[in-house]
Design a protein around this motif. Sequence first.
Motif, PDB file in Angstrom:
ATOM      1  N   SER A  49       0.824  -1.222   0.000  1.00 32.06           N
ATOM      2  CA  SER A  49       0.000   0.000   0.000  1.00 32.06           C
ATOM      3  C   SER A  49       0.849   1.259   0.000  1.00 32.06           C
ATOM      4  N   ARG A  50       2.045   1.179  -0.539  1.00 33.99           N
ATOM      5  CA  ARG A  50       2.978   2.308  -0.476  1.00 33.99           C
ATOM      6  C   ARG A  50       2.397   3.578  -1.087  1.00 33.99           C
ATOM      7  N   PHE A  51       1.758   3.468  -2.257  1.00 35.24           N
ATOM      8  CA  PHE A  51       1.244   4.668  -2.909  1.00 35.24           C
ATOM      9  C   PHE A  51       0.141   5.314  -2.078  1.00 35.24           C
ATOM     10  N   VAL A  52      -0.790   4.508  -1.611  1.00 35.04           N
ATOM     11  CA  VAL A  52      -1.887   5.030  -0.790  1.00 35.04           C
ATOM     12  C   VAL A  52      -1.339   5.645   0.494  1.00 35.04           C
ATOM     13  N   ASP A  53      -0.396   4.972   1.116  1.00 39.62           N
ATOM     14  CA  ASP A  53       0.197   5.491   2.354  1.00 39.62           C
ATOM     15  C   ASP A  53       0.961   6.789   2.099  1.00 39.62           C
ATOM     16  N   HIS A  54       1.617   6.856   0.937  1.00 38.53           N
ATOM     17  CA  HIS A  54       2.359   8.071   0.590  1.00 38.53           C
ATOM     18  C   HIS A  54       1.395   9.251   0.438  1.00 38.53           C
ATOM     19  N   GLY A  55       0.265   9.001  -0.220  1.00 37.37           N
ATOM     20  CA  GLY A  55      -0.748  10.043  -0.337  1.00 37.37           C
ATOM     21  C   GLY A  55      -1.301  10.459   1.017  1.00 37.37           C
ATOM     22  N   ARG A  56      -1.552   9.476   1.879  1.00 36.54           N
ATOM     23  CA  ARG A  56      -2.026   9.786   3.232  1.00 36.54           C
ATOM     24  C   ARG A  56      -1.009  10.621   3.993  1.00 36.54           C
ATOM     25  N   ASN A  57       0.274  10.257   3.869  1.00 35.43           N
ATOM     26  CA  ASN A  57       1.330  11.018   4.550  1.00 35.43           C
ATOM     27  C   ASN A  57       1.397  12.452   4.049  1.00 35.43           C
ATOM     28  N   MET A  58       1.162  12.643   2.749  1.00 35.38           N
ATOM     29  CA  MET A  58       1.160  13.997   2.202  1.00 35.38           C
ATOM     30  C   MET A  58       0.002  14.822   2.749  1.00 35.38           C
ATOM     31  N   LEU A  60      -1.432  14.354   5.641  1.00 38.76           N
ATOM     32  CA  LEU A  60      -1.080  14.634   7.031  1.00 38.76           C
ATOM     33  C   LEU A  60      -0.073  15.771   7.114  1.00 38.76           C
ATOM     34  N   ALA A  61       0.945  15.740   6.231  1.00 36.73           N
ATOM     35  CA  ALA A  61       1.953  16.804   6.215  1.00 36.73           C
ATOM     36  C   ALA A  61       1.321  18.140   5.847  1.00 36.73           C
ATOM     37  N   ALA A  62       0.384  18.141   4.884  1.00 38.60           N
ATOM     38  CA  ALA A  62      -0.305  19.376   4.492  1.00 38.60           C
ATOM     39  C   ALA A  62      -1.118  19.936   5.653  1.00 38.60           C
ATOM     40  N   THR A  63      -1.725  19.047   6.429  1.00 39.34           N
ATOM     41  CA  THR A  63      -2.486  19.483   7.602  1.00 39.34           C
ATOM     42  C   THR A  63      -1.566  20.128   8.631  1.00 39.34           C
ATOM     43  N   VAL A  64      -0.410  19.495   8.867  1.00 37.96           N
ATOM     44  CA  VAL A  64       0.574  20.055   9.800  1.00 37.96           C
ATOM     45  C   VAL A  64       1.051  21.411   9.305  1.00 37.96           C
ATOM     46  N   LEU A  65       1.337  21.505   7.997  1.00 36.25           N
ATOM     47  CA  LEU A  65       1.773  22.772   7.401  1.00 36.25           C
ATOM     48  C   LEU A  65       0.734  23.861   7.648  1.00 36.25           C
ATOM     49  N   PHE A  66      -0.534  23.549   7.377  1.00 34.61           N
ATOM     50  CA  PHE A  66      -1.611  24.535   7.527  1.00 34.61           C
ATOM     51  C   PHE A  66      -1.736  24.997   8.984  1.00 34.61           C
ATOM     52  N   TYR A 357       9.280   7.541   0.269  1.00 36.28           N
ATOM     53  CA  TYR A 357       8.246   7.090   1.188  1.00 36.28           C
ATOM     54  C   TYR A 357       8.750   7.201   2.627  1.00 36.28           C
ATOM     55  N   GLY A 358       7.889   7.637   3.532  1.00 38.36           N
ATOM     56  CA  GLY A 358       8.253   7.716   4.949  1.00 38.36           C
ATOM     57  C   GLY A 358       7.383   8.717   5.671  1.00 38.36           C
ATOM     58  N   GLY A 359       6.594   8.241   6.631  1.00 44.95           N
ATOM     59  CA  GLY A 359       5.656   9.119   7.326  1.00 44.95           C
ATOM     60  C   GLY A 359       6.328  10.164   8.176  1.00 44.95           C
ATOM     61  N   THR A 360       7.343   9.757   8.964  1.00 43.52           N
ATOM     62  CA  THR A 360       8.011  10.703   9.856  1.00 43.52           C
ATOM     63  C   THR A 360       8.693  11.807   9.071  1.00 43.52           C
ATOM     64  N   ALA A 361       9.415  11.413   8.009  1.00 45.01           N
ATOM     65  CA  ALA A 361      10.115  12.410   7.189  1.00 45.01           C
ATOM     66  C   ALA A 361       9.136  13.365   6.522  1.00 45.01           C
ATOM     67  N   MET A 362       7.987  12.848   6.087  1.00 45.09           N
ATOM     68  CA  MET A 362       7.006  13.704   5.410  1.00 45.09           C
ATOM     69  C   MET A 362       6.386  14.698   6.387  1.00 45.09           C
ATOM     70  N   VAL A 363       6.056  14.238   7.595  1.00 46.36           N
ATOM     71  CA  VAL A 363       5.477  15.138   8.595  1.00 46.36           C
ATOM     72  C   VAL A 363       6.507  16.192   9.021  1.00 46.36           C
ATOM     73  N   THR A 364       7.757  15.783   9.170  1.00 46.12           N
ATOM     74  CA  THR A 364       8.817  16.742   9.494  1.00 46.12           C
ATOM     75  C   THR A 364       8.940  17.803   8.406  1.00 46.12           C
ATOM     76  N   MET A 365       8.802  17.382   7.143  1.00 46.29           N
ATOM     77  CA  MET A 365       8.848  18.334   6.037  1.00 46.29           C
ATOM     78  C   MET A 365       7.664  19.291   6.110  1.00 46.29           C
ATOM     79  N   GLY A 366       6.473  18.764   6.437  1.00 42.00           N
ATOM     80  CA  GLY A 366       5.299  19.625   6.592  1.00 42.00           C
ATOM     81  C   GLY A 366       5.488  20.640   7.705  1.00 42.00           C
ATOM     82  N   LEU A 367       6.095  20.207   8.803  1.00 44.58           N
ATOM     83  CA  LEU A 367       6.374  21.111   9.915  1.00 44.58           C
ATOM     84  C   LEU A 367       7.354  22.205   9.493  1.00 44.58           C
ATOM     85  N   SER A 368       8.408  21.817   8.780  1.00 42.71           N
ATOM     86  CA  SER A 368       9.409  22.787   8.321  1.00 42.71           C
ATOM     87  C   SER A 368       8.793  23.822   7.384  1.00 42.71           C
TER      88      SER A 368
END
Length: 382
Positions: A49-58, A60-66, A357-368
């Motif tokens: 489910s890498r693609f679906v999870d990658h989209g979900r992580n994005m 989540l990151a967009a929500t953190v960014l906002f 792919y990577g949830g932690t890295a994506m959320v960290t990017m959203g935070l940055s």
Amino acid sequence: MKSRFDQPSPWRRLQPLISGFDLPLVGIILVLATIGLTAMYSAGYDHGSRFVDHGRNMVLAATVLFLVAQVPPQRLMALAVPLYSIGVLLLVATALFGISKKGATRWLNVGIVIQPSEILKIATPLMLAWWFQRREGRPRTHDFVAAGLLLLVPAGLVAKQPDLGTAILIFSAGFFVLFLAGLSWKLIAPVVLGGGLAITALIIASPTLCQPDVDWVVLHGYQKGRVCTLLDPTTDPLGKGFHIIQGMIAIGSGGLTGKGFMKGTQTHLEFIPERTTDFVFAAYSEEFGLVGNLVLIAAFTALIIRGLTITWEAPSVFARLMAGSVTLSIFTYAMVNMGMVSGILPVVGVPLPFISYGGTAMVTMGLSLGILMSIARARRNG
């Protein structure tokens, strides 16, 4: 009593929340997100489910960014000391009570399993920017010495885990703050020169230094192996050199325009290891070629230029240092990942922003990026 016709529309309610958003930055992020989703679908559609999870992580990151973009830089600055202190304490706890996997102690169970080093990617530059803000933009030599110690503590603890890749990212994020705060070139130039001479000497002496019985003392055995494999991956083509060789083959076989979307043979015949994470750039290069790479590099370049523009126009010392650190850290991520996949730098496990792919890295990017957007909003609304 107001009728429902007097109530503000949803758009009017939303408008204050998005007022001041930097539209060029939003546009660049959307371009990179689109490239990331395209690359992940091709590389990971048959990988669970890498693609679906990658989209979900994005998402989540967009929500953190906002959400982070709603917080003024002054309030972000108030988080610097507690976030840094908690992060360092968690690193110490990890060293004492952490979970070990494959010889590395990087995780800590606090009810859920976390990797405290991820916190320090943001907390360290946040703390240093706060430190120099307190110096009112006129730091003296002892201020830089104290800042250097604040930087070395988390970087050293993470390197000890060992996690050299994350330690380098934490150190670089903090160093960018020191550099932008006015660290003298008289101190930087000798280090750069010494590093260049050391690398040259290592290349010349590598046949001797890379012998199995030679201990490098300052590096672990696997770290020595990564450096020696980089210098000559053909010495172990089916072992430690396999990643680098296959990455270079995939990039080279892409040619000018690539083999086409979802037509990468190196990728889909499983020759590229970690094709959805660390080596996703090799999979992308095989299918989209030099033209695709130039588009990706242009998008990252636009992001860096926009970030530096926001840095230049930042309303305070803290905002300027933090925006600059975030921007240059993204540059470091991209440069190190592309360099290691291309065989220019050692393999250190650094993800490619938006693409890997990577949830932690994506959320960290959203935070940055949320911090960068917060600073851009403060400049526009202030």
